[in-house]
Scaffold this motif. Sequence first.
Motif, PDB file in Angstrom:
ATOM      1  N   LYS A   2       0.820  -1.211   0.000  1.00  0.00           N
ATOM      2  CA  LYS A   2       0.000   0.000   0.000  1.00  0.00           C
ATOM      3  C   LYS A   2       0.855   1.264   0.000  1.00  0.00           C
ATOM      4  O   LYS A   2       1.885   1.334   0.660  1.00  0.00           O
ATOM      5  N   PRO A   4       1.946   4.799   1.194  1.00  0.00           N
ATOM      6  CA  PRO A   4       1.857   5.376   2.533  1.00  0.00           C
ATOM      7  C   PRO A   4       0.955   6.607   2.614  1.00  0.00           C
ATOM      8  O   PRO A   4       0.571   7.019   3.702  1.00  0.00           O
ATOM      9  N   LYS A   7      -3.042   5.011   0.635  1.00  0.00           N
ATOM     10  CA  LYS A   7      -3.361   3.661   1.145  1.00  0.00           C
ATOM     11  C   LYS A   7      -3.896   2.706   0.083  1.00  0.00           C
ATOM     12  O   LYS A   7      -4.376   1.637   0.394  1.00  0.00           O
ATOM     13  N   SER A   8      -3.801   3.077  -1.188  1.00  0.00           N
ATOM     14  CA  SER A   8      -4.230   2.164  -2.245  1.00  0.00           C
ATOM     15  C   SER A   8      -3.036   1.321  -2.693  1.00  0.00           C
ATOM     16  O   SER A   8      -1.895   1.593  -2.329  1.00  0.00           O
ATOM     17  N   GLN A  39       8.035   3.555   8.107  1.00  0.00           N
ATOM     18  CA  GLN A  39       7.785   2.982   6.789  1.00  0.00           C
ATOM     19  C   GLN A  39       8.903   3.255   5.789  1.00  0.00           C
ATOM     20  O   GLN A  39       8.905   2.689   4.701  1.00  0.00           O
TER      21      GLN A  39
END
Length: 67
Positions: A2, A4, A7-8, A39
Amino acid sequence: MKCPFCKSDNGCALDDSQTCWCFRVIVPDDMMALIPLQQKGIVCVCQRCIEFYCTDKIGFLKTFDLV
């Protein structure tokens, strides 16, 4: 994987072929700095978010509550 920001699915192909579309794209350093510390180095930003950031940085920052 995904993105960051949105979120897709980021379309990362690294797991499948050891190459990814993102190896051929320049992600601005100031955009990379916005990725949450936990992340960094383990996520890919999606192509849509990179294009959004490059064409409308302020709009991008407002959309994802980064200002």
